[in-house]
Scaffold this motif. Sequence first.
Motif, PDB file in Angstrom:
ATOM      1  N   HIS A 183      65.371  38.225 141.221  1.00  0.00           N
ATOM      2  CA  HIS A 183      65.620  37.261 142.303  1.00  0.00           C
ATOM      3  C   HIS A 183      65.678  38.039 143.619  1.00  0.00           C
ATOM      4  CE1 HIS A 183      66.381  33.702 144.426  1.00  0.00           C
ATOM      5  NE2 HIS A 183      67.699  33.761 144.463  1.00  0.00           N
ATOM      6  N   LYS A 184      66.833  38.071 144.325  1.00  0.00           N
ATOM      7  CA  LYS A 184      66.836  38.719 145.642  1.00  0.00           C
ATOM      8  C   LYS A 184      67.241  40.200 145.587  1.00  0.00           C
ATOM      9  CE  LYS A 184      67.658  34.440 148.229  1.00  0.00           C
ATOM     10  NZ  LYS A 184      68.451  33.736 149.241  1.00  0.00           N
ATOM     11  N   ASP A 185      67.500  40.701 144.406  1.00  0.00           N
ATOM     12  CA  ASP A 185      67.949  42.093 144.306  1.00  0.00           C
ATOM     13  C   ASP A 185      66.780  43.034 144.049  1.00  0.00           C
ATOM     14  OD1 ASP A 185      70.618  41.335 144.664  1.00  0.00           O
ATOM     15  OD2 ASP A 185      70.763  40.788 142.536  1.00  0.00           O
ATOM     16  N   MET A 186      66.581  43.989 144.957  1.00  0.00           N
ATOM     17  CA  MET A 186      65.479  44.928 144.795  1.00  0.00           C
ATOM     18  C   MET A 186      65.893  46.054 143.861  1.00  0.00           C
ATOM     19  SD  MET A 186      62.996  46.599 147.587  1.00  0.00           S
ATOM     20  CE  MET A 186      63.870  47.970 148.213  1.00  0.00           C
ATOM     21  N   GLY A 187      64.998  46.392 142.933  1.00  0.00           N
ATOM     22  CA  GLY A 187      65.241  47.526 142.035  1.00  0.00           C
ATOM     23  C   GLY A 187      64.086  48.493 142.113  1.00  0.00           C
ATOM     24  N   GLU A 188      63.968  49.340 141.089  1.00  0.00           N
ATOM     25  CA  GLU A 188      62.825  50.248 141.000  1.00  0.00           C
ATOM     26  C   GLU A 188      61.575  49.442 140.684  1.00  0.00           C
ATOM     27  OE1 GLU A 188      62.412  53.618 141.513  1.00  0.00           O
ATOM     28  OE2 GLU A 188      64.364  53.223 142.437  1.00  0.00           O
ATOM     29  N   ALA A 189      60.447  49.830 141.256  1.00  0.00           N
ATOM     30  CA  ALA A 189      59.188  49.151 140.922  1.00  0.00           C
ATOM     31  C   ALA A 189      58.776  49.563 139.518  1.00  0.00           C
ATOM     32  CB  ALA A 189      58.124  49.523 141.930  1.00  0.00           C
ATOM     33  N   ASN A 190      58.580  48.566 138.668  1.00  0.00           N
ATOM     34  CA  ASN A 190      58.227  48.811 137.277  1.00  0.00           C
ATOM     35  C   ASN A 190      56.760  48.422 137.087  1.00  0.00           C
ATOM     36  OD1 ASN A 190      58.514  49.294 134.603  1.00  0.00           O
ATOM     37  ND2 ASN A 190      59.902  47.575 134.184  1.00  0.00           N
ATOM     38  N   ILE A 191      55.898  49.409 136.883  1.00  0.00           N
ATOM     39  CA  ILE A 191      54.462  49.113 136.721  1.00  0.00           C
ATOM     40  C   ILE A 191      54.178  48.868 135.240  1.00  0.00           C
ATOM     41  CG2 ILE A 191      52.100  49.915 137.131  1.00  0.00           C
ATOM     42  CD1 ILE A 191      53.343  51.804 139.273  1.00  0.00           C
ATOM     43  N   LEU A 192      53.919  47.609 134.903  1.00  0.00           N
ATOM     44  CA  LEU A 192      53.716  47.222 133.497  1.00  0.00           C
ATOM     45  C   LEU A 192      52.247  47.315 133.099  1.00  0.00           C
ATOM     46  CD1 LEU A 192      55.972  44.108 133.924  1.00  0.00           C
ATOM     47  CD2 LEU A 192      56.596  46.134 132.634  1.00  0.00           C
ATOM     48  N   LYS A 193      51.359  47.152 134.078  1.00  0.00           N
ATOM     49  CA  LYS A 193      49.915  47.261 133.806  1.00  0.00           C
ATOM     50  C   LYS A 193      49.205  47.661 135.100  1.00  0.00           C
ATOM     51  CE  LYS A 193      45.864  44.358 132.818  1.00  0.00           C
ATOM     52  NZ  LYS A 193      45.265  44.464 134.148  1.00  0.00           N
ATOM     53  N   GLY A 194      48.435  48.728 135.021  1.00  0.00           N
ATOM     54  CA  GLY A 194      47.621  49.162 136.149  1.00  0.00           C
ATOM     55  C   GLY A 194      46.188  48.720 135.948  1.00  0.00           C
ATOM     56  N   ILE A 195      45.263  49.423 136.627  1.00  0.00           N
ATOM     57  CA  ILE A 195      43.850  49.055 136.552  1.00  0.00           C
ATOM     58  C   ILE A 195      43.038  50.314 136.867  1.00  0.00           C
ATOM     59  CG2 ILE A 195      43.542  48.361 138.954  1.00  0.00           C
ATOM     60  CD1 ILE A 195      42.263  45.795 137.944  1.00  0.00           C
ATOM     61  N   ASP A 196      41.866  50.486 136.238  1.00  0.00           N
ATOM     62  CA  ASP A 196      41.032  51.677 136.476  1.00  0.00           C
ATOM     63  C   ASP A 196      40.183  51.508 137.738  1.00  0.00           C
ATOM     64  OD1 ASP A 196      42.003  52.877 134.225  1.00  0.00           O
ATOM     65  OD2 ASP A 196      40.407  52.110 132.928  1.00  0.00           O
ATOM     66  N   GLY A 197      39.684  52.611 138.262  1.00  0.00           N
ATOM     67  CA  GLY A 197      38.756  52.577 139.403  1.00  0.00           C
ATOM     68  C   GLY A 197      39.481  52.720 140.724  1.00  0.00           C
ATOM     69  N   ASP A 198      38.687  52.711 141.823  1.00  0.00           N
ATOM     70  CA  ASP A 198      39.280  52.870 143.155  1.00  0.00           C
ATOM     71  C   ASP A 198      39.371  51.547 143.926  1.00  0.00           C
ATOM     72  OD1 ASP A 198      36.667  52.349 143.857  1.00  0.00           O
ATOM     73  OD2 ASP A 198      36.255  54.353 144.644  1.00  0.00           O
ATOM     74  N   GLY A 199      38.943  50.449 143.304  1.00  0.00           N
ATOM     75  CA  GLY A 199      39.066  49.124 143.918  1.00  0.00           C
ATOM     76  C   GLY A 199      37.938  48.751 144.858  1.00  0.00           C
ATOM     77  N   GLU A 200      36.914  49.604 144.971  1.00  0.00           N
ATOM     78  CA  GLU A 200      35.829  49.308 145.922  1.00  0.00           C
ATOM     79  C   GLU A 200      35.210  47.930 145.653  1.00  0.00           C
ATOM     80  OE1 GLU A 200      33.083  52.334 147.061  1.00  0.00           O
ATOM     81  OE2 GLU A 200      32.808  50.917 148.720  1.00  0.00           O
ATOM     82  N   GLY A 201      35.170  47.092 146.683  1.00  0.00           N
ATOM     83  CA  GLY A 201      34.567  45.759 146.563  1.00  0.00           C
ATOM     84  C   GLY A 201      35.502  44.708 145.993  1.00  0.00           C
TER      85      GLY A 201
END
Length: 159
Positions: free
Chosen positions: A69-87
């Motif tokens: 909700h309104k409480d900020m914690g550590e960012a938890n990355i559950l799924k990333g993505i490959d590549g550099d995002g071009e396009g």
Amino acid sequence: MVDEKGMDFPVSWDELHRTARALAYRLDSLGPFKGIVAITRGGLVPAAIVARELELRLVDTVCISTYDHKDMGEANILKGIDGDGEGWLIIDDLVDTGKTAKIVREMLPKAHFATVFAKPAGRPLVDTFVTEVSQDTWILFPWDVELAYAQPIRARKGK
Ligand SMILES: O=P(O)(O)OC[C@H]1O[C@H](OP(=O)(O)OP(=O)(O)O)[C@H](O)[C@@H]1O
Ligand SMILES: Nc1nc2[nH]cnc2c(=O)[nH]1
Ligand SMILES: [Mg+2]
């Protein structure tokens, strides 16, 4: 409601739809894009609206959780993505402190990052957004609220 996080800024489904369509309108001239990366969960609904307007059918996700909700914690990355995002076009509902945006930009440095709402601290990290709200505002999205009795404003102030 006003609390230590400031004033709530409720957004209805209609307003969200209209503002996300305005975002799509701006993005249309900046493409074409290969597809959309939605930042879950807040980016999912705006991404669906933008995907419809830009006729993009390739939609992936980056899954990050930072707030309870309104409480900020550590960012938890559950799924990333490959590549550099071009396009690719990254869509999230908002930037606040910019913490989530910074992680996503480092993950996909060549992608175009767009949000519906931006607060001043996160604004420099976004390529395109529609509505700026003040830093001490808490945006309440339609999926986070239900219809309920509201006290008259005068009663809330104890008059
Ligand atoms: O700029 P920041 O301070 O990082 O805040 C912005 C992020 O916070 C919210 O996500 P949250 O972590 O609450 O997860 P959710 O999208 O699943 O609700 C919002 O959807 C943004 O992704
Ligand atoms: N719903 C919501 N989530 C957030 N995460 C960080 N800031 C906000 C905000 O203003 N509203
Ligand atoms: Mg989010």
